[in-house]
Design an enzyme around this catalytic site. Structure first.
Site, PDB file in Angstrom:
ATOM      1  N   ASN A  19       0.841  -1.194   0.000  1.00 48.93           N
ATOM      2  CA  ASN A  19       0.000   0.000   0.000  1.00 48.93           C
ATOM      3  C   ASN A  19       0.879   1.248   0.000  1.00 48.93           C
ATOM      4  O   ASN A  19       1.890   1.303   0.707  1.00 48.93           O
ATOM      5  CB  ASN A  19      -0.895  -0.007   1.242  1.00 48.93           C
ATOM      6  CG  ASN A  19      -2.026   0.996   1.152  1.00 48.93           C
ATOM      7  OD1 ASN A  19      -1.820   2.164   0.840  1.00 48.93           O
ATOM      8  ND2 ASN A  19      -3.237   0.542   1.439  1.00 48.93           N
ATOM      9  N   ASP A  47      -7.352   6.389  -8.564  1.00 48.56           N
ATOM     10  CA  ASP A  47      -8.756   6.484  -8.158  1.00 48.56           C
ATOM     11  C   ASP A  47      -9.056   7.936  -7.802  1.00 48.56           C
ATOM     12  O   ASP A  47      -8.390   8.523  -6.946  1.00 48.56           O
ATOM     13  CB  ASP A  47      -8.995   5.581  -6.943  1.00 48.56           C
ATOM     14  CG  ASP A  47     -10.472   5.402  -6.618  1.00 48.56           C
ATOM     15  OD1 ASP A  47     -11.254   6.345  -6.844  1.00 48.56           O
ATOM     16  OD2 ASP A  47     -10.837   4.322  -6.137  1.00 48.56           O
ATOM     17  N   LYS A  69     -15.913  12.059  -3.988  1.00 51.47           N
ATOM     18  CA  LYS A  69     -16.620  12.699  -2.878  1.00 51.47           C
ATOM     19  C   LYS A  69     -15.650  13.495  -2.011  1.00 51.47           C
ATOM     20  O   LYS A  69     -14.567  13.026  -1.674  1.00 51.47           O
ATOM     21  CB  LYS A  69     -17.345  11.645  -2.041  1.00 51.47           C
ATOM     22  CG  LYS A  69     -18.458  10.940  -2.803  1.00 51.47           C
ATOM     23  CD  LYS A  69     -19.162   9.916  -1.942  1.00 51.47           C
ATOM     24  CE  LYS A  69     -20.267   9.220  -2.740  1.00 51.47           C
ATOM     25  NZ  LYS A  69     -20.978   8.187  -1.936  1.00 51.47           N
ATOM     26  N   THR A 122      -1.208   3.571 -20.602  1.00 50.39           N
ATOM     27  CA  THR A 122      -1.667   2.465 -19.777  1.00 50.39           C
ATOM     28  C   THR A 122      -2.843   1.799 -20.502  1.00 50.39           C
ATOM     29  O   THR A 122      -3.391   2.343 -21.469  1.00 50.39           O
ATOM     30  CB  THR A 122      -2.146   2.946 -18.396  1.00 50.39           C
ATOM     31  OG1 THR A 122      -3.374   3.666 -18.546  1.00 50.39           O
ATOM     32  CG2 THR A 122      -1.109   3.862 -17.741  1.00 50.39           C
TER      33      THR A 122
END
Length: 214
Positions: free
Chosen positions: A96, A118, A122, A191
């Site tokens: 991570n 990502d 929000k 990509t």
């Protein structure tokens, strides 16, 4: 993106220690032991299926690359690419991004790539965006002085947020493109995601930013 679980992925990753760095914390400050040389190290955070990082490693044998991906079911596809290509200057890490300082010391990394991260659209999730200030601090603490981030996205909102985040952090904007595929920029390696969405007419945004020595 909904991922299909691949229960066999963990065993496959562990079966190729020559390509997948199993205990990266043991190489902190000493990545020459992994690559056998002191070439610059570039990392891609969120390497996905590995097309970008593999093509970069093929095109630039004088640079060492590390593809970092948190999802086993995705990075195992990148592993298949690497097995086929057998590139000595490319390794993979299934970790991570929030833990990067456990694996790299200051100056271990020369450049960071963030490709189609990502967007976490929000507002309450903005701290999860890989260009949020806490992540910028992590990158700064593993990069060489004046190290760079190269960032690409098809999400206009994320791009605008990121430009503000970079600027507020005191970084230098060296290059900005609001429509990469219709610009004069040369040498772009796409990509899988980029190829898919640009073919549908989505605009691709790109920038290069540099940390300033404090």
């Amino acid at each position: 993106m909904r991922l299909r679980n691949k229960p066999w992925a963990k065993d496959r990753l562990e079966s190729y220690p020559q390509y997948v760095v199993a205990k990266p914390e043991s190489y902190k400050g000493n990545w020459t032991e992994v690559f056998g040389n002191d070439q610059p190290i570039h990392i891609e955070i969120g390497t996905g299926k590995g097309r970008f990082i593999t093509e970069m490693a093929k095109a630039n044998p004088h640079i060492n690359y590390i593809g970092i991906e948190v999802y086993k079911s995705v990075i195992v596809i990148a592993l298949d690419r690497l097995i086929e290509e057998d590139l000595p200057n490319l390794r993979l890490m299934n970790v991570n991004a929030v833990e990067l300082q456990n694996y790299f010391a200051k100056g271990d990394v020369d450049q960071v790539y963030l490709n189609f991260s990502d967007p976490w659209p929000k507002t309450r999730h903005e701290k999860r965006r890989l260009t949020y200030k806490t992540f910028l601090s992590i990158y700064e603490n593993i990069l060489v002085d004046n190290g760079e981030i190269h960032f690409k996205t098809d999400n206009q909102g994320l791009f605008e947020f990121s430009l503000r985040s970079f600027s507020e952090y005191g970084m230098l904007l060296k290059y900005v493109s609001l429509d990469l595929h219709n610009s004069s920029y040369e040498g772009n390696i796409m990509t899988e995601y980029e190829e898919k969405f640009s073919s549908k007419g989505f605009r691709i945004y790109r920038c290069e930013v540099q940390f300033q020595k404090k």
